[in-house]
Design a protein around this motif. Structure first.
Motif, PDB file in Angstrom:
ATOM      1  N   THR A 166       2.377  -6.651  11.794  1.00 51.41           N
ATOM      2  CA  THR A 166       3.962  -7.076  12.742  1.00 51.41           C
ATOM      3  C   THR A 166       4.675  -5.523  12.241  1.00 51.41           C
ATOM      4  OG1 THR A 166       3.062  -9.074  11.470  1.00 51.41           O
ATOM      5  CG2 THR A 166       5.030  -8.513  11.675  1.00 51.41           C
ATOM      6  N   LYS A 167       4.389  -4.852  10.896  1.00 50.85           N
ATOM      7  CA  LYS A 167       5.760  -3.663  11.068  1.00 50.85           C
ATOM      8  C   LYS A 167       5.131  -2.683  11.820  1.00 50.85           C
ATOM      9  CE  LYS A 167       7.997  -5.249   7.570  1.00 50.85           C
ATOM     10  NZ  LYS A 167       7.914  -5.192   6.262  1.00 50.85           N
ATOM     11  N   GLY A 168       4.395  -2.734  12.301  1.00 56.24           N
ATOM     12  CA  GLY A 168       3.474  -1.742  13.546  1.00 56.24           C
ATOM     13  C   GLY A 168       3.159  -0.722  12.752  1.00 56.24           C
ATOM     14  N   ILE A 169       2.302  -0.284  11.742  1.00 59.91           N
ATOM     15  CA  ILE A 169       1.927   0.559  10.424  1.00 59.91           C
ATOM     16  C   ILE A 169       0.752   1.021  10.766  1.00 59.91           C
ATOM     17  CG2 ILE A 169       1.475   0.808   8.563  1.00 59.91           C
ATOM     18  CD1 ILE A 169       3.582  -0.853   7.675  1.00 59.91           C
ATOM     19  N   VAL A 170       0.244   1.961  11.996  1.00 60.77           N
ATOM     20  CA  VAL A 170      -1.074   2.212  12.235  1.00 60.77           C
ATOM     21  C   VAL A 170      -1.464   3.156  10.756  1.00 60.77           C
ATOM     22  CG1 VAL A 170      -2.763   3.526  13.865  1.00 60.77           C
ATOM     23  CG2 VAL A 170      -0.765   2.116  14.441  1.00 60.77           C
ATOM     24  N   SER A 171      -2.525   3.270  10.383  1.00 58.28           N
ATOM     25  CA  SER A 171      -2.839   4.070   9.007  1.00 58.28           C
ATOM     26  C   SER A 171      -4.340   3.239   8.155  1.00 58.28           C
ATOM     27  CB  SER A 171      -2.045   3.534   7.623  1.00 58.28           C
ATOM     28  OG  SER A 171      -2.761   4.448   6.430  1.00 58.28           O
ATOM     29  N   PRO A 172      -5.145   4.043   8.007  1.00 57.00           N
ATOM     30  CA  PRO A 172      -6.495   3.452   7.840  1.00 57.00           C
ATOM     31  C   PRO A 172      -6.485   2.602   6.101  1.00 57.00           C
ATOM     32  CG  PRO A 172      -6.223   6.216   6.979  1.00 57.00           C
ATOM     33  CD  PRO A 172      -5.847   5.426   8.363  1.00 57.00           C
ATOM     34  N   VAL A 173      -5.455   2.846   5.341  1.00 60.07           N
ATOM     35  CA  VAL A 173      -5.640   2.215   4.324  1.00 60.07           C
ATOM     36  C   VAL A 173      -4.440   0.833   4.368  1.00 60.07           C
ATOM     37  CG1 VAL A 173      -3.940   2.700   2.313  1.00 60.07           C
ATOM     38  CG2 VAL A 173      -5.418   4.548   3.186  1.00 60.07           C
ATOM     39  N   ALA A 174      -3.736   0.958   5.865  1.00 64.91           N
ATOM     40  CA  ALA A 174      -2.806  -0.293   5.549  1.00 64.91           C
ATOM     41  C   ALA A 174      -4.054  -1.717   5.558  1.00 64.91           C
ATOM     42  CB  ALA A 174      -2.250  -0.441   6.853  1.00 64.91           C
ATOM     43  N   GLY A 175      -3.480  -2.551   4.562  1.00 71.40           N
ATOM     44  CA  GLY A 175      -3.707  -3.605   4.344  1.00 71.40           C
ATOM     45  C   GLY A 175      -5.627  -3.205   3.915  1.00 71.40           C
ATOM     46  N   LYS A 176      -5.820  -2.890   3.162  1.00 72.22           N
ATOM     47  CA  LYS A 176      -7.370  -2.131   2.826  1.00 72.22           C
ATOM     48  C   LYS A 176      -7.169  -1.168   1.703  1.00 72.22           C
ATOM     49  CE  LYS A 176      -9.731  -2.478   7.130  1.00 72.22           C
ATOM     50  NZ  LYS A 176     -10.032  -1.564   8.157  1.00 72.22           N
ATOM     51  N   ALA A 177      -6.611  -1.248   0.972  1.00 73.11           N
ATOM     52  CA  ALA A 177      -5.834  -0.469  -0.047  1.00 73.11           C
ATOM     53  C   ALA A 177      -6.636  -0.396  -1.473  1.00 73.11           C
ATOM     54  CB  ALA A 177      -5.037  -0.262  -0.297  1.00 73.11           C
ATOM     55  N   ASP A 178      -7.242   0.345  -2.231  1.00 70.97           N
ATOM     56  CA  ASP A 178      -8.234  -0.030  -2.896  1.00 70.97           C
ATOM     57  C   ASP A 178      -7.569   0.386  -4.399  1.00 70.97           C
ATOM     58  OD1 ASP A 178     -11.239   0.171  -2.350  1.00 70.97           O
ATOM     59  OD2 ASP A 178     -10.530   1.778  -1.519  1.00 70.97           O
ATOM     60  N   ILE A 179      -6.690   1.919  -4.202  1.00 69.80           N
ATOM     61  CA  ILE A 179      -5.555   2.371  -5.880  1.00 69.80           C
ATOM     62  C   ILE A 179      -4.323   1.980  -4.801  1.00 69.80           C
ATOM     63  CG2 ILE A 179      -5.553   4.345  -6.423  1.00 69.80           C
ATOM     64  CD1 ILE A 179      -8.498   4.994  -6.044  1.00 69.80           C
ATOM     65  N   PHE A 180      -3.304   1.436  -5.969  1.00 65.92           N
ATOM     66  CA  PHE A 180      -2.191   1.337  -5.940  1.00 65.92           C
ATOM     67  C   PHE A 180      -1.521   2.665  -6.789  1.00 65.92           C
ATOM     68  CE2 PHE A 180      -3.413  -3.064  -5.844  1.00 65.92           C
ATOM     69  CZ  PHE A 180      -3.413  -2.620  -3.637  1.00 65.92           C
ATOM     70  N   ILE A 181      -0.572   3.775  -5.885  1.00 61.76           N
ATOM     71  CA  ILE A 181       0.299   4.210  -7.190  1.00 61.76           C
ATOM     72  C   ILE A 181       1.041   3.434  -7.360  1.00 61.76           C
ATOM     73  CG2 ILE A 181       0.659   6.797  -7.838  1.00 61.76           C
ATOM     74  CD1 ILE A 181      -2.202   6.245  -7.880  1.00 61.76           C
ATOM     75  N   VAL A 182       1.845   3.470  -8.521  1.00 60.07           N
ATOM     76  CA  VAL A 182       2.921   2.718  -8.430  1.00 60.07           C
ATOM     77  C   VAL A 182       4.485   3.497  -8.955  1.00 60.07           C
ATOM     78  CG1 VAL A 182       2.201   0.682  -9.315  1.00 60.07           C
ATOM     79  CG2 VAL A 182       2.856   2.498 -10.835  1.00 60.07           C
ATOM     80  N   PRO A 183       5.381   3.531  -8.443  1.00 58.86           N
ATOM     81  CA  PRO A 183       6.920   4.446  -8.759  1.00 58.86           C
ATOM     82  C   PRO A 183       6.574   5.323  -9.835  1.00 58.86           C
ATOM     83  CG  PRO A 183       7.109   2.762  -6.478  1.00 58.86           C
ATOM     84  CD  PRO A 183       6.134   2.547  -7.915  1.00 58.86           C
ATOM     85  N   ASN A 184       7.049   4.159 -11.171  1.00 58.87           N
ATOM     86  CA  ASN A 184       6.711   3.699 -12.463  1.00 58.87           C
ATOM     87  C   ASN A 184       6.222   3.110 -13.055  1.00 58.87           C
ATOM     88  OD1 ASN A 184       8.767   1.873 -12.208  1.00 58.87           O
ATOM     89  ND2 ASN A 184      10.305   3.544 -11.293  1.00 58.87           N
ATOM     90  N   ILE A 185       6.932   3.131 -14.546  1.00 58.37           N
ATOM     91  CA  ILE A 185       6.050   2.136 -15.348  1.00 58.37           C
ATOM     92  C   ILE A 185       6.851   0.557 -15.693  1.00 58.37           C
ATOM     93  CG2 ILE A 185       8.288   2.023 -17.454  1.00 58.37           C
ATOM     94  CD1 ILE A 185       4.912   2.497 -18.942  1.00 58.37           C
ATOM     95  N   ASP A 186       8.186   0.520 -14.950  1.00 60.74           N
ATOM     96  CA  ASP A 186       8.841  -0.754 -14.650  1.00 60.74           C
ATOM     97  C   ASP A 186       8.258  -1.514 -13.417  1.00 60.74           C
ATOM     98  OD1 ASP A 186      10.672   0.458 -17.080  1.00 60.74           O
ATOM     99  OD2 ASP A 186      11.576   1.111 -15.461  1.00 60.74           O
ATOM    100  N   ALA A 187       8.094  -0.854 -12.521  1.00 57.64           N
ATOM    101  CA  ALA A 187       7.213  -1.102 -10.985  1.00 57.64           C
ATOM    102  C   ALA A 187       5.850  -1.530 -11.231  1.00 57.64           C
ATOM    103  CB  ALA A 187       7.469  -0.362 -10.045  1.00 57.64           C
TER     104      ALA A 187
END
Lengths: 309, 309
Positions: free
Chosen positions: B234-255
């Motif tokens: 929907t957002k037009g994002i083309v990436s091998p990671v889009a929708g298929k992520a295994d790992i999430f690197i978050v901005p910081n401890i709060d998030a």
């Protein structure tokens, strides 16, 4: 009124408002998409909304045909450029001909610029405008309100106080007489190295001093202490909010967006959203939202508008 | 190896390691609590762990009796003060008498101080030590790894690169040959006013330049684009990671903390965690964790230890 505890109940409540007091009127900027018109038509048929549709007349006609919607049931205002559509739609609300300002296909910038317009806009003094997501989550007996996960990026303390008050207003319109507000952080202790915990402490104290009203604010809470009484007990946290939070005030858009979208994608839930803090409720859904989500957002705006009358 | 796609599968895999290659050895600092001993005993009976228990001998004895655990099956080291317990337990690992360093009732400060000790600790040069939560979530076909939601508060870019590499190592030990890493933010565009999006862009490019290896990094992603192919489309994002992520690197401890705890409290899930980036896996569970969660964390440490051999 009885507390609305799920988004299905919210829909029933909006219908009741429609049946007892008549529909509220939406003013929609750039109502040129079939999915949007479908949601508005459902709200109309459910009896809680009618609408003024502002946009390119030809395109609105085409979208209505695609959606199987009869435009004769609506007031239609033909405008041919986006800034004019925003101004035209918002001025219907500020002049009290409509109750709710709603975004259609108009770019968010044009939509908000009209909302902030000094002559015909909806700004209330210096009050911070904020977004609220609200969710029914399977296993919980109440609606969760999350702010601000979408509009203000890195609000300072004054803005967070406004965001809290805006969100309390919405929760109260849902029958939560004195909402329990958890100011979230990653931990439940005040840590000078973690700004979110300092804002949480300050907001708690502002509530005690009457600067944030009609609610009980406490924080910092890690999410677990805010939603689980058992977890709060394990950590020795004594608070009327612990395990019972209705509202989550998040540190910033990064944290809030992850929390709200985590609910949407990882739990069994229903989710809707509103823009708060203006002189009328504002519906800002995205094209990707389902018809049901759009309908629920309209129902919330109707409920809030009725409460504020 | 085949990819481990749930925490139940992880447990089976750890049992297989135990059966084929023998158990790994835990070295436990302050093993004085019945719940902890119950989890360790389950891991021992499942055949994938044995343990050196360090702590006050009398208190360990009492806890073992309460748990119905026979201490004759363990090596027991009597230490009477917490800093000595940490040093004693960690030195078993650095001297290769044990494979995994595990926290018991010892205060986190004493536990980590021993881990960082220059003579007997487990620090690998200047590498950032980081935490990883990993989750099975109903409806998803793979394990999600979230870092860092618990240990580093506001990591800079260099630390985030280390955190990413640490987490990739864990995912690879679970059979994810080339993990897909989504660097999360509130939006999917690079916005100069949103630091998390700048770090995401930099980490993506560091991966392309070979500075972060054995994975595909992409970002920024809002959570929806990372887990839902439909939302990414929907957002037009083309990436091998889009929708298929295994790992999430978050901005910081709060998030990160909100995202991880949101999964725990709002979804049907299983969750465990590990400390990564030291010269051996580190298990740091909390008293509030269930026996099952402790067992799963031990199984993960065994799996990672086996992979790194």
């Amino acid at each position: 009124m009885e507390q609305i505890r799920s988004l299905s109940q919210l829909l029933d409540y909006a219908k009741k408002i429609g049946a007892e007091k008549g529909p509220k009127k939406l003013s929609v900027a750039m109502a040129e998409e079939a999915g949007l018109l479908t949601a508005i038509e459902e709200a109309r048929k459910a009896g809680f909304a009618e609408a003024i549709l502002v946009g390119n007349g030809d395109k609105m006609k085409a979208a209505a045909e695609q959606a199987g919607v009869d435009l004769a049931n609506y007031e239609v205002i033909d405008e041919r450029d986006e800034p004019s559509m925003g101004i035209s739609a918002v001025s219907q609300v500020s002049s009290k001909k409509a109750d709710i300002y709603m975004k259609g296909q108009i770019h968010t910038n044009n939509f908000l610029r009209a909302m902030l317009n000094k002559e015909v806009g909806l700004r209330k003094g210096k009050n911070t405008i904020s977004h609220c997501y609200f969710h029914s989550v399977e296993g919980y007996d109440r609606i969760f309100f999350i702010a601000d996960a979408a509009f203000n990026m890195y609000p300072d303390l004054a803005a967070k106080a406004d965001i809290t008050q805006n969100t309390v207003g919405l929760a109260r319109s849902f029958g939560v007489a004195e909402p329990k507000v958890a100011v979230l952080a990653a931990v439940e202790v005040v840590n000078p190295d973690m700004p979110a915990t300092l804002d949480a402490a300050a907001l708690t104290q502002m509530n005690r001093r009457g600067q944030i009203k009609n609610c009980i604010v406490d924080g910092p809470f890690a999410l677990d202490n805010a939603v689980s009484e058992e977890s709060a007990k394990t950590k020795g946290i004594v608070s009327p909010v612990a395990g019972k939070a209705d509202i989550f005030i998040v540190p910033n858009i990064d944290a809030g967006n992850m929390l709200a979208k985590g609910i949407v994608y990882f739990s069994k839930n229903e989710t809707a959203g509103l823009i708060l803090g203006a002189s009328a409720p504002i519906v800002l859904t995205s094209r990707a939202d389902s018809t049901r989500a759009k309908l629920l957002s309209i129902a919330a705006a109707v409920t809030l508008s009725d409460f504020n009358k």
